[in-house]
Enzyme design. Structure first.
Site, PDB file in Angstrom:
ATOM      1  N   HIS A  17       0.845  -1.196   0.000  1.00  0.00           N
ATOM      2  CA  HIS A  17       0.000   0.000   0.000  1.00  0.00           C
ATOM      3  C   HIS A  17       0.884   1.251   0.000  1.00  0.00           C
ATOM      4  CE1 HIS A  17      -3.127  -2.529   2.341  1.00  0.00           C
ATOM      5  NE2 HIS A  17      -3.630  -2.319   1.156  1.00  0.00           N
ATOM      6  N   LYS A  41     -15.845  -7.138   4.241  1.00  0.00           N
ATOM      7  CA  LYS A  41     -14.867  -7.805   5.109  1.00  0.00           C
ATOM      8  C   LYS A  41     -15.472  -7.844   6.507  1.00  0.00           C
ATOM      9  CE  LYS A  41     -10.997  -6.755   2.166  1.00  0.00           C
ATOM     10  NZ  LYS A  41      -9.819  -5.938   1.896  1.00  0.00           N
ATOM     11  N   ARG A  91      -2.169  -5.786  -8.509  1.00  0.00           N
ATOM     12  CA  ARG A  91      -1.174  -6.831  -8.264  1.00  0.00           C
ATOM     13  C   ARG A  91      -1.194  -7.916  -9.332  1.00  0.00           C
ATOM     14  NH1 ARG A  91      -3.175  -7.237  -2.226  1.00  0.00           N
ATOM     15  NH2 ARG A  91      -4.983  -6.607  -3.413  1.00  0.00           N
ATOM     16  N   SER A 129      -2.996  -7.456   2.871  1.00  0.00           N
ATOM     17  CA  SER A 129      -3.289  -7.363   4.301  1.00  0.00           C
ATOM     18  C   SER A 129      -3.634  -8.736   4.862  1.00  0.00           C
ATOM     19  CB  SER A 129      -4.448  -6.397   4.545  1.00  0.00           C
ATOM     20  OG  SER A 129      -4.094  -5.104   4.148  1.00  0.00           O
TER      21      SER A 129
HETATM   22  P1  ADP Z   1      -5.982  -5.703   0.563  1.00  0.00           P
HETATM   23  O1  ADP Z   1      -6.396  -6.233  -0.775  1.00  0.00           O
HETATM   24  O2  ADP Z   1      -4.548  -5.940   0.898  1.00  0.00           O
HETATM   25  O3  ADP Z   1      -6.950  -5.988   1.685  1.00  0.00           O
HETATM   26  P2  ADP Z   1      -7.055  -3.050   0.368  1.00  0.00           P
HETATM   27  O4  ADP Z   1      -8.466  -3.448   0.210  1.00  0.00           O
HETATM   28  O5  ADP Z   1      -6.728  -2.222   1.555  1.00  0.00           O
HETATM   29  O6  ADP Z   1      -5.990  -4.174   0.397  1.00  0.00           O
HETATM   30  O7  ADP Z   1      -6.552  -2.379  -0.969  1.00  0.00           O
HETATM   31  C1  ADP Z   1      -6.373  -1.023  -1.201  1.00  0.00           C
HETATM   32  C2  ADP Z   1      -5.658  -0.806  -2.519  1.00  0.00           C
HETATM   33  O8  ADP Z   1      -4.291  -1.165  -2.395  1.00  0.00           O
HETATM   34  C3  ADP Z   1      -6.196  -1.631  -3.674  1.00  0.00           C
HETATM   35  O9  ADP Z   1      -6.153  -0.835  -4.839  1.00  0.00           O
HETATM   36  C4  ADP Z   1      -5.209  -2.752  -3.798  1.00  0.00           C
HETATM   37  O10 ADP Z   1      -5.140  -3.268  -5.098  1.00  0.00           O
HETATM   38  C5  ADP Z   1      -3.931  -2.045  -3.422  1.00  0.00           C
HETATM   39  N1  ADP Z   1      -2.918  -2.956  -2.923  1.00  0.00           N
HETATM   40  C6  ADP Z   1      -3.003  -3.773  -1.866  1.00  0.00           C
HETATM   41  N2  ADP Z   1      -1.849  -4.466  -1.704  1.00  0.00           N
HETATM   42  C7  ADP Z   1      -1.025  -4.062  -2.706  1.00  0.00           C
HETATM   43  C8  ADP Z   1       0.303  -4.415  -3.111  1.00  0.00           C
HETATM   44  N3  ADP Z   1       0.985  -5.344  -2.442  1.00  0.00           N
HETATM   45  N4  ADP Z   1       0.824  -3.792  -4.179  1.00  0.00           N
HETATM   46  C9  ADP Z   1       0.105  -2.873  -4.857  1.00  0.00           C
HETATM   47  N5  ADP Z   1      -1.148  -2.505  -4.560  1.00  0.00           N
HETATM   48  C10 ADP Z   1      -1.709  -3.083  -3.483  1.00  0.00           C
END
Ligand code: ADP
Length: 164
Positions: A17, A41, A91, A129
């Site tokens: 993130h 979630k 990703r 996460s």
């Molecule tokens: P997660 O999928 O880890 O629960 P979130 O719902 O908080 O994450 O995702 C928020 C944003 O961050 C989304 O656009 C997601 O694609 C991006 N994101 C999450 N992890 C990564 C990563 N390792 N690399 C690039 N973008 C990421």
């Protein structure tokens, strides 16, 4: 002034993130990181307040990044920032399918809202996460997965979640 919104559940914020937030902050004048409640979630590890606190600590080193939260729809939230662009990380192909669908729905709600994608940096492609939560549950080493400033918060929280 160009404004970007980086939305997510950040439960907890990872280096993946942070990589997207940092890169976005170099492209836009101002970045608003928005911690979303995310009803899909069901049992989050951290409360929204805890997630907000961790994100604030981690991004405090970037002068043009601020942190906010929302329990509504992203497309509605974005209306308050005129011309703001939503920036998300991609990703894998699975992210693409989901994001493509979300983008169509968002466009229906708020046709003015544009979404841009930054591809994940190679070393964070497999980081999410949920991987961090799973590692924490088993007492694994979190270094290199999340910012150092929040490792202790996750360790503390994981004690209540520990499998053994
Ligand atoms: P997660 O999928 O880890 O629960 P979130 O719902 O908080 O994450 O995702 C928020 C944003 O961050 C989304 O656009 C997601 O694609 C991006 N994101 C999450 N992890 C990564 C990563 N390792 N690399 C690039 N973008 C990421």
């Amino acid at each position: 002034m160009s404004i970007a919104i980086c939305p997510g559940s950040f439960d907890p914020i990872t280096l993946g993130h942070l990589n997207i937030i940092r890169r976005t902050s170099r492209i836009f004048d101002r970045v608003v990181v928005c911690v979303m409640y995310n009803s899909s979630k069901t049992s989050p590890m951290f409360s929204v307040e805890e997630r907000l606190d961790m994100v604030k600590r981690v991004v405090s080193k970037y002068p043009n990044v601020t942190v906010d939260s929302s329990d509504g729809l992203l497309a509605e939230y974005a209306r308050q920032f005129e011309g703001a662009v939503v920036v998300k990380g991609l990703r894998a192909a699975s992210d693409f399918e989901y994001e493509f669908q979300m983008n169509l729905i968002n466009k229906k709600i708020n046709p003015e809202m544009e979404t841009m994608f930054l591809t994940s940096s190679g070393k964070y492609t497999f980081l999410s996460s949920s991987v961090v939560r799973e590692m924490a549950r088993y007492g694994g080493d979190l270094k290199g997965l999340v910012p150092d400033e929040i490792i202790e918060d996750i360790r503390e929280k994981a004690k209540q979640w520990r499998v053994h």
